[in-house]
Structures are given as structure tokens and as C-alpha cells.
Design a protein around this motif. Structure first.
Motif, mmCIF file in Angstrom:
data_model
loop_
_atom_site.group_PDB
_atom_site.id
_atom_site.type_symbol
_atom_site.label_atom_id
_atom_site.label_comp_id
_atom_site.label_asym_id
_atom_site.label_seq_id
_atom_site.Cartn_x
_atom_site.Cartn_y
_atom_site.Cartn_z
ATOM 1 N N ILE A 194 30.664 15.360 -74.955
ATOM 2 C CA ILE A 194 30.787 15.670 -73.535
ATOM 3 C C ILE A 194 31.419 17.041 -73.318
ATOM 4 C CG2 ILE A 194 31.859 14.938 -71.367
ATOM 5 C CD1 ILE A 194 31.627 12.064 -72.351
ATOM 6 N N LEU B 172 26.021 17.603 -70.261
ATOM 7 C CA LEU B 172 26.803 16.372 -70.115
ATOM 8 C C LEU B 172 28.013 16.549 -69.209
ATOM 9 C CD1 LEU B 172 26.752 15.064 -73.805
ATOM 10 C CD2 LEU B 172 25.225 14.466 -71.919
ATOM 11 N N THR C 261 30.271 11.372 -64.021
ATOM 12 C CA THR C 261 30.257 10.126 -64.787
ATOM 13 C C THR C 261 30.756 10.336 -66.205
ATOM 14 O OG1 THR C 261 28.336 9.372 -63.515
ATOM 15 C CG2 THR C 261 28.818 8.212 -65.560
ATOM 16 N N ASN C 262 30.276 11.383 -66.844
ATOM 17 C CA ASN C 262 30.669 11.648 -68.225
ATOM 18 C C ASN C 262 32.122 12.094 -68.340
ATOM 19 O OD1 ASN C 262 28.171 10.949 -69.273
ATOM 20 N ND2 ASN C 262 27.368 13.025 -69.133
ATOM 21 N N ALA D 200 28.928 4.458 -74.510
ATOM 22 C CA ALA D 200 28.304 5.693 -74.963
ATOM 23 C C ALA D 200 27.186 5.472 -75.972
ATOM 24 C CB ALA D 200 29.366 6.616 -75.574
ATOM 25 N N TYR E 230 23.623 5.044 -74.861
ATOM 26 C CA TYR E 230 22.962 6.157 -74.194
ATOM 27 C C TYR E 230 22.201 7.005 -75.202
ATOM 28 C CZ TYR E 230 25.785 5.224 -70.035
ATOM 29 O OH TYR E 230 26.357 4.638 -68.941
#
Length: 333
Positions: free
Chosen positions: A61, A67, A71-72, A298, A301
Motif C-alpha cells: 500500500i 493503492l 480504503t487501503n 488483503a 484481493y
């Protein structure tokens, strides 16, 4: 109490102290060598795995520009809290449990519970904020970019850590700053929390977060199910419902399985967190939630799998690697 005393008296033939050069040192409990090897192996693997997985999330991130989303950022904050659990809490609690002695000084004995409570509370707070973020994204996707911004996410992260620190001070104030020291010998580290604070912690750290997360994810599932029905394709509807149900089930099940056992045991009056094997097991289940979080939030994803490959292959050191596209195939969503 009788079992504890008889165990210590059985070591009279070969008494071992935590600090051999100190007359006020506590008596050290000798565990079988095989048990120590197994426990140290488990502690080492748990610590390394927790730090490694969360470090992958943090680097991913932080490095890749694609990224850098609200949200991240919340996932990044969660990963930082869980990484510190793996880096500080798991090793120190492991050594203390295996050696039955505290080798890190009286000052850190008072500071360590504050660190533990802050990290655990911050981790829970991050989960709640992630739930709120995902609820807004699903409930009102058209207004999401205006309602949830990077600055708001950063504010929520700062607020979460600040509230976690204040909460830890309130709960542990008497235990840390009390003049009455419960430690009876040098090499012991006992922090007692009043039962009313245990009940308060039950509400703040379990009942309230669980209620919020379950409620939000329940509404997310209902909204996703409704939106899927608007699509004429039966196949798409089925896939959407199954994916929403699976994600919701994993999040809620792991969260509850890691936290409920600890609080059930802690509510029994007269428990001893230092001598009870059951209580120690419940604590370790709770700590391992920090290892599970990056897997749940994570690992599922696609961007995490792609970024992890680039990190492990050292491609992030290539020029302009931070601008790499982590979503090359739209159809893989």
C-alpha cells in the motif's frame, strides 16, 4: 492454589531462580526440554508469519500509487497494529510464558500492558472503520468518492489510535500507577485489572464492535443481494450472492472465534491469568487474530497477490515501479 504450591515445592531438590544473583528473585518453573522447543518453535513461527504478512500489506500500500485510496489506508493502519502485535506482543508474551519469568524490567512491565491494550483496541477500531467504509461504498457508490476521502480516512485513523491510547490509560490507570505493587518477587510481572473494568472492556472491545460489524456486513449483504437481483443474468446473481455470503461468513466467524473464548474465560471470577493454562490458550487465540487479518482483508484481493509477487521478486526497486498497474485484467474481479 494448592496445585500451584505443590508444583513449586517439588522443585526444592533443584531450585532455579529467574535471576541467580538476586536474593529476591522469583522461583523459575522448569519445563521439559521438548516442551520448550515446541513452544519456542510455535512462538517464532507465529511472530515471523504475522510480521511477514502484515509487512507485505504495508509495503504494497505504501509503495504502489494505485493503492493510495481511503480504503487501503484503513487496511494499512490495521496492518501496522497487527505487525506490532507480531513484533512485540507475541515474542514477549511467549518468552514470559515459557520461562515463567519477566526479564524486561519493572518499567517495561508497567508499559507493556498499555502497548498491548492499545494495539488490540486499535486493531478492533480499524476493523470497524473498514466495515463502515465498505458499507458506504456498497450503499451509496455514486457518492462514495465525495463522502469518503483520503483526508477523512487519515482523520479516522488518527482518531482511532488516539481513542485506543486514552482507553488503555483509563482501563489500566489503577493497575499501572497504583502504589501497591502486586509483584511479590523480582522477575514477576502481574498487572491486575478490576472486574468492573473487565466488564467494561467486554462491552467496548467485543459487544460493541461485534454489533457494529455484524450489522454493517449484514446490510452490505442485503444491498449486494438486492443489486444483484436487478441484473437479468441468473449466473451473475448466483455468483454475487455466494461471494457476499462467503466473505461475510469468513470475517464474522474468524473475528468471533478469536475473541469470544477470551472474554468468556475472563468473566469467571477468581481466574489467574499467570497460572491458568486455559487463559493462556485463550490469549494466544486472540493474538493470532493479528495473523489472520491480513489473510482475510488483503490476501483475497487480486492487487495483494500481484504486489506480493513484485515485492518478493524485488521488482519494486525497478524505476517507476510504484506506477505499476495492479489491475491489468478487469474480468478477474
Amino acid at each position: 492454589m494448592e496445585l500451584i504450591i505443590s508444583k513449586k515445592l517439588s522443585l526444592d531438590n533443584h531450585i532455579c531462580y529467574c535471576f541467580s544473583n538476586n536474593n529476591l528473585s522469583c522461583i523459575k518453573e522448569i519445563k521439559p526440554q521438548v516442551e520448550c522447543i515446541v513452544l519456542y518453535t510455535f512462538i517464532s513461527l507465529a511472530s515471523v508469519l504475522t510480521v511477514f504478512l502484515n509487512l507485505l500489506v504495508i509495503i504494497s500500500i505504501s509503495h504502489f500509487k494505485q493503492l493510495h485510496t481511503p480504503t487501503n489506508l484503513l487496511i494499512l493502519s490495521l496492518a501496522v497494529a497487527d505487525l506490532l502485535v507480531g513484533l512485540i506482543v507475541i515474542p514477549l508474551m511467549g518468552i514470559r510464558y515459557i520461562e515463567t519469568c519477566w526479564y524486561f524490567g519493572e518499567t517495561f512491565c508497567s508499559l507493556f500492558p498499555f502497548i498491548l491494550y492499545t494495539l488490540v483496541s486499535a486493531s478492533l477500531g480499524n476493523l470497524v472503520f473498514i466495515s463502515i467504509d465498505r458499507y458506504i461504498a456498497v450503499k451509496d457508490p455514486l457518492q462514495y468518492s465525495t463522502r469518503v476521502t483520503t483526508n477523512k480516512a487519515i482523520f479516522c485513523i488518527i482518531l482511532n489510535w488516539l481513542c485506543s491510547s486514552i482507553y488503555s490509560v483509563i482501563v489500566l490507570y489503577d493497575a499501572i500507577f497504583s502504589k501497591e505493587n502486586p509483584n511479590t518477587c523480582y522477575g514477576d510481572c502481574i498487572v491486575t485489572v478490576k472486574f468492573e473494568y473487565v466488564l467494561t472492556d467486554l462491552i467496548v472491545s467485543l459487544v460493541a464492535p461485534c454489533s457494529v460489524i455484524i450489522s454493517l456486513y449484514g446490510q452490505i449483504y442485503c444491498v449486494a443481494k438486492y443489486q444483484a437481483r436487478l441484473i437479468n443474468s441468473v449466473t451473475n446473481v448466483s455468483k454475487s450472492e455466494k461471494k457476499a455470503a462467503k466473505t461475510l461468513g469468513i470475517v464474522i466467524a474468524v473475528y468471533l472465534l478469536c475473541w469470544i473464548p477470551y472474554y468468556i474465560v475472563s468473566l469467571f471470577p477468581g481466574y489467574d491469568s499467570n497460572e491458568s493454562a486455559v487463559m493462556n490458550i485463550m490469549c494466544w487465540i486472540m493474538y493470532m487474530n493479528s495473523c489472520m487479518n491480513p489473510l482475510i482483508y488483503a490476501l483475497f484481493y487480486q492487487w495483494f497477490r500481484t504486489s506480493a509477487k513484485h515485492i518478493l521478486s524485488l521488482k519494486i526497486f525497478e524505476p517507476s515501479s510504484e506506477y505499476l498497474s495492479l489491475f491489468p485484467e478487469v474480468n478477474d474481479k
